[in-house]
Design a protein around this motif. Structure first.
Motif, PDB file in Angstrom:
ATOM      1  N   ILE A  94      32.285  24.867 148.404  1.00 54.35           N
ATOM      2  CA  ILE A  94      32.990  26.134 148.346  1.00 54.35           C
ATOM      3  C   ILE A  94      32.765  26.947 149.624  1.00 54.35           C
ATOM      4  CG2 ILE A  94      31.125  27.449 147.237  1.00 54.35           C
ATOM      5  CD1 ILE A  94      33.288  28.750 145.483  1.00 54.35           C
ATOM      6  N   HIS A  95      33.827  27.601 150.094  1.00 54.73           N
ATOM      7  CA  HIS A  95      33.769  28.496 151.252  1.00 54.73           C
ATOM      8  C   HIS A  95      34.191  29.892 150.821  1.00 54.73           C
ATOM      9  CE1 HIS A  95      33.281  25.099 153.996  1.00 54.73           C
ATOM     10  NE2 HIS A  95      34.302  24.506 153.388  1.00 54.73           N
ATOM     11  N   TYR A  96      33.952  30.837 151.691  1.00 49.57           N
ATOM     12  CA  TYR A  96      34.352  32.212 151.377  1.00 49.57           C
ATOM     13  C   TYR A  96      35.850  32.291 151.076  1.00 49.57           C
ATOM     14  CZ  TYR A  96      35.684  37.074 151.912  1.00 49.57           C
ATOM     15  OH  TYR A  96      36.236  38.309 151.693  1.00 49.57           O
ATOM     16  N   ARG A  97      36.648  31.576 151.875  1.00 56.25           N
ATOM     17  CA  ARG A  97      38.102  31.650 151.694  1.00 56.25           C
ATOM     18  C   ARG A  97      38.549  31.129 150.331  1.00 56.25           C
ATOM     19  NH1 ARG A  97      37.306  27.595 155.500  1.00 56.25           N
ATOM     20  NH2 ARG A  97      37.766  25.475 154.776  1.00 56.25           N
ATOM     21  N   ASP A  98      37.706  30.358 149.660  1.00 54.66           N
ATOM     22  CA  ASP A  98      38.046  29.837 148.331  1.00 54.66           C
ATOM     23  C   ASP A  98      37.783  30.851 147.220  1.00 54.66           C
ATOM     24  OD1 ASP A  98      38.630  27.180 149.283  1.00 54.66           O
ATOM     25  OD2 ASP A  98      36.470  26.859 149.468  1.00 54.66           O
ATOM     26  N   CYS A  99      37.029  31.901 147.531  1.00 51.62           N
ATOM     27  CA  CYS A  99      36.489  32.781 146.487  1.00 51.62           C
ATOM     28  C   CYS A  99      37.476  33.821 145.979  1.00 51.62           C
ATOM     29  CB  CYS A  99      35.218  33.453 146.977  1.00 51.62           C
ATOM     30  SG  CYS A  99      33.879  32.299 147.295  1.00 51.62           S
ATOM     31  N   THR A 100      38.533  33.353 145.346  1.00 51.75           N
ATOM     32  CA  THR A 100      39.452  34.252 144.664  1.00 51.75           C
ATOM     33  C   THR A 100      38.786  34.758 143.384  1.00 51.75           C
ATOM     34  OG1 THR A 100      40.429  32.444 143.397  1.00 51.75           O
ATOM     35  CG2 THR A 100      41.420  32.938 145.547  1.00 51.75           C
ATOM     36  N   GLU A 101      39.380  35.751 142.761  1.00 52.05           N
ATOM     37  CA  GLU A 101      38.838  36.261 141.492  1.00 52.05           C
ATOM     38  C   GLU A 101      38.810  35.160 140.438  1.00 52.05           C
ATOM     39  OE1 GLU A 101      37.484  39.210 140.798  1.00 52.05           O
ATOM     40  OE2 GLU A 101      37.731  39.813 142.886  1.00 52.05           O
ATOM     41  N   ALA A 102      39.844  34.305 140.449  1.00 50.38           N
ATOM     42  CA  ALA A 102      39.902  33.213 139.462  1.00 50.38           C
ATOM     43  C   ALA A 102      38.770  32.214 139.686  1.00 50.38           C
ATOM     44  CB  ALA A 102      41.256  32.508 139.550  1.00 50.38           C
ATOM     45  N   VAL A 103      38.439  31.907 140.948  1.00 45.95           N
ATOM     46  CA  VAL A 103      37.369  30.957 141.253  1.00 45.95           C
ATOM     47  C   VAL A 103      36.012  31.544 140.874  1.00 45.95           C
ATOM     48  CG1 VAL A 103      36.113  29.854 143.158  1.00 45.95           C
ATOM     49  CG2 VAL A 103      38.596  29.655 143.018  1.00 45.95           C
ATOM     50  N   ILE A 104      35.801  32.833 141.156  1.00 44.71           N
ATOM     51  CA  ILE A 104      34.541  33.486 140.780  1.00 44.71           C
ATOM     52  C   ILE A 104      34.379  33.489 139.254  1.00 44.71           C
ATOM     53  CG2 ILE A 104      33.262  35.670 140.767  1.00 44.71           C
ATOM     54  CD1 ILE A 104      33.249  34.324 143.466  1.00 44.71           C
ATOM     55  N   CYS A 106      35.668  31.292 137.192  1.00 44.24           N
ATOM     56  CA  CYS A 106      35.392  29.904 136.816  1.00 44.24           C
ATOM     57  C   CYS A 106      33.942  29.539 137.131  1.00 44.24           C
ATOM     58  CB  CYS A 106      36.352  28.983 137.559  1.00 44.24           C
ATOM     59  SG  CYS A 106      36.193  27.246 137.122  1.00 44.24           S
ATOM     60  N   LEU A 107      33.448  30.001 138.282  1.00 43.71           N
ATOM     61  CA  LEU A 107      32.061  29.750 138.658  1.00 43.71           C
ATOM     62  C   LEU A 107      31.108  30.345 137.623  1.00 43.71           C
ATOM     63  CD1 LEU A 107      29.804  28.909 140.620  1.00 43.71           C
ATOM     64  CD2 LEU A 107      30.186  31.065 141.847  1.00 43.71           C
ATOM     65  N   TRP A 108      31.377  31.566 137.197  1.00 40.52           N
ATOM     66  CA  TRP A 108      30.505  32.214 136.222  1.00 40.52           C
ATOM     67  C   TRP A 108      30.554  31.499 134.875  1.00 40.52           C
ATOM     68  CZ3 TRP A 108      26.464  35.085 136.363  1.00 40.52           C
ATOM     69  CH2 TRP A 108      25.985  35.676 135.179  1.00 40.52           C
ATOM     70  N   HIS A 109      31.738  31.050 134.494  1.00 39.87           N
ATOM     71  CA  HIS A 109      31.891  30.313 133.239  1.00 39.87           C
ATOM     72  C   HIS A 109      31.034  29.054 133.268  1.00 39.87           C
ATOM     73  CE1 HIS A 109      33.767  28.614 129.665  1.00 39.87           C
ATOM     74  NE2 HIS A 109      33.981  27.504 130.347  1.00 39.87           N
ATOM     75  N   ASN A 110      31.028  28.342 134.406  1.00 42.25           N
ATOM     76  CA  ASN A 110      30.196  27.141 134.550  1.00 42.25           C
ATOM     77  C   ASN A 110      28.719  27.497 134.567  1.00 42.25           C
ATOM     78  OD1 ASN A 110      31.613  24.324 135.363  1.00 42.25           O
ATOM     79  ND2 ASN A 110      32.936  26.033 135.887  1.00 42.25           N
ATOM     80  N   TYR A 111      28.386  28.575 135.249  1.00 39.36           N
ATOM     81  CA  TYR A 111      26.987  28.974 135.387  1.00 39.36           C
ATOM     82  C   TYR A 111      26.403  29.393 134.039  1.00 39.36           C
ATOM     83  CZ  TYR A 111      22.876  31.147 137.510  1.00 39.36           C
ATOM     84  OH  TYR A 111      21.584  31.469 137.860  1.00 39.36           O
ATOM     85  N   GLN A 112      27.224  29.959 133.175  1.00 40.93           N
ATOM     86  CA  GLN A 112      26.747  30.375 131.852  1.00 40.93           C
ATOM     87  C   GLN A 112      26.233  29.206 131.019  1.00 40.93           C
ATOM     88  OE1 GLN A 112      30.050  32.901 130.339  1.00 40.93           O
ATOM     89  NE2 GLN A 112      28.431  34.390 129.919  1.00 40.93           N
ATOM     90  N   LYS A 113      26.727  28.015 131.284  1.00 41.18           N
ATOM     91  CA  LYS A 113      26.226  26.840 130.569  1.00 41.18           C
ATOM     92  C   LYS A 113      24.736  26.664 130.824  1.00 41.18           C
ATOM     93  CE  LYS A 113      30.593  24.259 130.771  1.00 41.18           C
ATOM     94  NZ  LYS A 113      31.243  23.021 131.285  1.00 41.18           N
ATOM     95  N   ILE A 114      24.298  27.021 132.025  1.00 44.72           N
ATOM     96  CA  ILE A 114      22.875  26.958 132.354  1.00 44.72           C
ATOM     97  C   ILE A 114      22.137  28.095 131.672  1.00 44.72           C
ATOM     98  CG2 ILE A 114      21.169  26.935 134.214  1.00 44.72           C
ATOM     99  CD1 ILE A 114      23.415  26.042 136.108  1.00 44.72           C
ATOM    100  N   LEU A 115      22.670  29.310 131.799  1.00 47.26           N
ATOM    101  CA  LEU A 115      22.001  30.487 131.236  1.00 47.26           C
ATOM    102  C   LEU A 115      21.807  30.393 129.727  1.00 47.26           C
ATOM    103  CD1 LEU A 115      23.755  33.431 133.142  1.00 47.26           C
ATOM    104  CD2 LEU A 115      21.561  32.373 133.665  1.00 47.26           C
TER     105      LEU A 115
END
Length: 292
Positions: A94-104, A106-115
């Protein structure tokens, strides 16, 4: 990192893992403490990781099971290595240019699996004592050669010491190495968190701060405050961290960076000392924004 037993590994993979499906394989040069390969079969691609550290192996294995990407095999050993076989993701880090609101999101949704995982004593580490970390960085500074940079470093460290943030023991299961290399964006725009070697129970701000600082350039000398502010707003919409929590995570990241650089003889050239000084200065730009 060239694997010295590559030909032998090829034969092992063909004979033991894919006896009737194997086509080819190649090494993926990603560095770190493991060897990584892409295995091509008639049914698709697989990711093969070899590790010598058994503790890291079991953490990554648990992480892969958490995400449902682990393929069980009859064997887990090749020579002195443990190996894992998972799905292969065609994508880029992932790069900064990829970080749309939708990608962020999605990232949080994936990260919650860990939390949301239940605690397991295998992964529980004592939370980093920021005072101890600071002392280690300070000791590394005292052991470096005296010059103009060591004097400047000492002045910055003295300023930082006055505002260290302390927390009582607070445990969340975090990735532990949530950097761009470990977040892949596939061609279909799906997002995947990978690795898990540093999976542990500490404070979530360590992961959030390291990712935010990297994507906005603040782990180098070209930190971009506009990028930092935008990403901070997008990430904190989900993380909901206080200013104190953010500052704690950022201090942990910077102190760890300082300690590693000062302890590394290869980082002592004039250019690299200057870069470290400029990186350390950027902490105060960030601190002013966090505490606004």
């Amino acid at each position: 990192m060239k694997f010295s037993h590559y030909t032998e590994l090829q034969r092992f993979v063909e004979k033991n893992l894919f006896p009737s499906e194997y086509k080819d394989m190649y090494e993926i040069y990603t560095g770190g403490s493991s060897y990584n390969f892409c295995v091509i079969t008639t049914k698709g691609k697989y990711f093969l990781k070899l590790l010598e550290d058994k503790g890291a192996f079991y953490k990554i294995k648990e992480f892969c099971r958490l995400y449902g990407v682990l393929y069980e095999s009859k064997s887990e050993d090749f020579r002195e290595y443990k190996f894992l076989l998972t799905q292969f993701i065609d994508g880029h880090k992932i790069h900064y240019r990829d970080c749309t609101e939708a990608v962020i999101e999605c990232l949080w949704h994936n990260y919650q699996k860990i939390l949301n995982c239940k605690p397991d004593s295998t992964f529980i580490y004592s939370m980093i004592d920021i005072n101890v970390l600071f002392t280690e960085a300070e000791t590394a500074l005292k052991e470096t050669k005296k010059n103009v940079f060591s004097i400047l470093y000492a002045k910055i460290m003295a300023l930082l010491k006055r505002e260290l943030v302390y927390f009582p023991e607070t445990h969340n299961l975090i990735h532990g190495d949530l950097m761009a290399n470990n977040i892949l964006l596939a061609a279909d725009r799906s997002l995947h968190i990978i690795d898990g070697e540093m999976l542990r129970y500490v404070h979530i701000s360590e992961d959030m701060a390291s990712l935010l600082l990297e994507l906005s350039g603040f782990l180098g000398i070209w930190g971009n405050m506009s990028r930092f502010k935008r990403l901070f707003s997008s990430i904190n919409k989900y993380a909901l961290l206080s200013s104190k929590e953010w500052l704690y995570g950022i201090q942990i990241v910077y102190l760890t960076l300082i300690k590693r650089r000062l302890n590394n003889p290869d980082k002592q050239s004039f250019r690299k000392r200057l870069c470290l000084f400029l990186i350390m200065l950027q902490y105060f730009r960030i601190r002013n924004f966090i505490n606004r």
